[in-house]
Design an enzyme around this catalytic site. Structure first.
Site, mmCIF file in Angstrom:
data_model
loop_
_atom_site.group_PDB
_atom_site.id
_atom_site.type_symbol
_atom_site.label_atom_id
_atom_site.label_comp_id
_atom_site.label_asym_id
_atom_site.label_seq_id
_atom_site.Cartn_x
_atom_site.Cartn_y
_atom_site.Cartn_z
ATOM 1 N N GLU A 1 1.453 -1.312 0.126
ATOM 2 C CA GLU A 1 0.590 -0.178 0.038
ATOM 3 C C GLU A 1 0.691 1.068 -0.200
ATOM 4 O OE1 GLU A 1 -2.116 -1.480 3.482
ATOM 5 O OE2 GLU A 1 -0.835 0.203 4.837
ATOM 6 N N CYS B 1 3.711 8.191 0.549
ATOM 7 C CA CYS B 1 4.178 7.057 2.003
ATOM 8 C C CYS B 1 4.407 5.951 0.565
ATOM 9 C CB CYS B 1 3.593 6.868 2.492
ATOM 10 S SG CYS B 1 4.308 6.366 4.253
ATOM 11 N N CYS C 1 7.882 -4.154 15.381
ATOM 12 C CA CYS C 1 8.024 -3.563 16.832
ATOM 13 C C CYS C 1 5.969 -3.986 16.835
ATOM 14 C CB CYS C 1 7.952 -2.010 15.813
ATOM 15 S SG CYS C 1 9.026 -1.396 15.289
ATOM 16 N N CYS D 1 -0.314 2.738 8.471
ATOM 17 C CA CYS D 1 0.832 1.704 8.501
ATOM 18 C C CYS D 1 0.297 0.200 8.882
ATOM 19 C CB CYS D 1 1.631 1.544 9.329
ATOM 20 S SG CYS D 1 2.072 3.564 10.450
HETATM 21 N N1 SAH Z 1 10.804 0.401 8.866
HETATM 22 C C1 SAH Z 1 10.664 1.776 9.151
HETATM 23 C C2 SAH Z 1 9.684 2.541 8.145
HETATM 24 C C3 SAH Z 1 8.145 1.873 7.963
HETATM 25 S S1 SAH Z 1 7.617 2.490 9.755
HETATM 26 C C4 SAH Z 1 10.548 2.180 10.367
HETATM 27 O O1 SAH Z 1 10.720 1.504 11.212
HETATM 28 O O2 SAH Z 1 10.799 3.545 10.222
HETATM 29 C C5 SAH Z 1 7.255 3.872 9.390
HETATM 30 C C6 SAH Z 1 6.391 4.980 10.711
HETATM 31 O O3 SAH Z 1 5.839 4.623 11.715
HETATM 32 C C7 SAH Z 1 7.493 3.840 12.153
HETATM 33 O O4 SAH Z 1 8.152 5.055 12.564
HETATM 34 C C8 SAH Z 1 6.617 3.329 12.774
HETATM 35 O O5 SAH Z 1 7.273 3.383 14.074
HETATM 36 C C9 SAH Z 1 5.658 4.044 12.496
HETATM 37 N N2 SAH Z 1 4.261 3.581 12.807
HETATM 38 C C10 SAH Z 1 4.441 1.979 12.802
HETATM 39 N N3 SAH Z 1 2.783 2.096 13.130
HETATM 40 C C11 SAH Z 1 2.376 2.924 13.870
HETATM 41 C C12 SAH Z 1 1.070 3.338 14.304
HETATM 42 N N4 SAH Z 1 0.180 2.572 14.456
HETATM 43 N N5 SAH Z 1 0.955 4.487 13.832
HETATM 44 C C13 SAH Z 1 1.537 5.562 13.830
HETATM 45 N N6 SAH Z 1 2.522 5.684 13.800
HETATM 46 C C14 SAH Z 1 3.286 4.324 13.616
#
Ligand code: SAH
Length: 340
Positions: A89, A102, A113, A330
């Site tokens: 996506e 994005c 995570c 995300c």
């Molecule tokens: N893997 C990379 C890029 C993808 S995630 C990274 O970790 O940076 C992009 C960003 O969105 C990251 O900062 C991640 O921690 C955050 N993120 C993930 N789930 C989220 C959510 N539900 N709400 C807000 N930010 C989120």
């Protein structure tokens, strides 16, 4: 067969040289692909017929397809279907300064995570660079407008797919590619230290964003498993070296999780952790998802946290919320599509 949208210009020049052709042919092909938006080799009229056929034989030009679209006022969310029936996506956002997208960098993600929807579904494979380029091309075609900035913050860990992501960046940054300025491209990583060091050597002016999300190692261990492999103190040292080497300010992303990482003590801890670094902190309101128990911090807690950072001399912003009503957070669209 390689896809033409995954070939950076320098590689296409090599290709033409190897065929006994002049390397400016690469420039001509790029003009067709990215300026005139012509995909088919037999429509590239300044390339002679025999060479068109050779190209068509050597490169594919099929597209990923838009499977589904959801939108609200400032956000459009796209679910794409790939050739092998995987889904990814991208999210288009309208800012005062223009349109940003994005993009995803992998099918799924292995970083795990705790708060992230994308990580619930393990990585299936890397995205090829053409599959990243095409996310932008298809969205531009859909909206009939030019996108001016790109964040690599969709599904996946871009530094876990380093070579394809670098090829992608080079093609979209190329003046004859999508001509998106390096300073309008942001790569976000959870902190793969050796790859951050490698990126520092690339001599490109893109923005680097680090997903930090915790002010100490105990909490970061719980939220982000990567912290066990690459320790917080080493990550901080790497950020310092990166900004010294590239002369660029690094963005620190900090997702605000209610009652988890957002109290006053933690704000002060973050201040001392980041002291002396050339960084700015982006506080991200958490996008709640139905599967994960974390809640977004209240606006009051975010404000208090932000005020402490500012009072103590850090530069900080609070990210505007986009698309929370349309599952744009995300990985949510994909995880609804993929039954798990
Ligand atoms: N893997 C990379 C890029 C993808 S995630 C990274 O970790 O940076 C992009 C960003 O969105 C990251 O900062 C991640 O921690 C955050 N993120 C993930 N789930 C989220 C959510 N539900 N709400 C807000 N930010 C989120």
């Amino acid at each position: 067969m390689r896809n033409i949208y995954g070939i950076k210009r320098s590689d296409l020049e090599e290709y033409f040289l190897s065929k006994g052709e002049k390397k400016y042919k690469a420039l001509q092909v790029f003009e067709w692909l990215y300026e005139k938006k012509v995909r088919k080799f037999n429509e590239m009229t300044n390339i002679k017929k025999e060479l068109q056929d050779v190209l068509a034989n050597d490169f594919s030009n099929y597209f990923i397809t838009i499977e589904k679209k959801q939108e609200d006022k400032l956000t459009k969310k796209y679910l794409f279907k790939l050739q092998d029936n995987n889904y990814i996506e991208a999210v288009l956002m309208e800012h005062d300064y223009g349109l940003s997208i994005c993009v995803s960098s992998e099918v799924g993600c292995n970083m795990g995570c705790a708060f992230c929807e994308s990580g619930r579904l393990k990585k299936v494979r890397n995205l090829e660079s053409y599959e990243m380029v095409e996310q932008i091309l298809l969205v531009e075609e859909d909206i009939k407008k030019r996108i001016s900035s790109v964040v690599i913050m969709g599904i996946g860990e871009p530094l876990d797919n380093y070579d394809n992501v670098m090829d992608f960046i080079k093609t979209i940054n190329d003046a004859k590619g999508l001509a998106i300025g390096a300073r309008h491209i942001t790569l976000s990583t959870c902190g793969l230290i050796p790859k951050i060091q490698k990126l520092a050597e690339e001599n490109i002016q893109i923005n680097l964003a680090i997903s930090l999300h915790a002010p100490n190692t105990q909490l970061r261990d719980k939220l982000m498993p990567i912290n066990k492999a690459y320790k917080l103190k080493d990550l901080i040292k790497t950020i310092k070296e990166y900004s010294a080497k590239t002369n660029r300010r690094v963005t620190i992303e900090y997702v605000m999780l209610n009652g988890v990482n957002d109290n006053e003590t933690q704000a002060l801890e973050l201040v001392s952790l980041l002291k002396g670094l050339n960084v700015y902190v982006n506080l991200i309101p958490y996008n709640e998802t139905s599967h994960i128990e974390f809640k977004k911090s209240t606006p009051e807690r975010i404000k208090k946290f932000y005020d402490i950072l500012i009072q103590k001399g850090l530069t900080a912003t609070t990210r505007k919320e986009f698309g929370s009503k349309i599952d744009a957070a995300c990985g949510q669209l994909r995880s609804k599509e993929v039954k798990s």
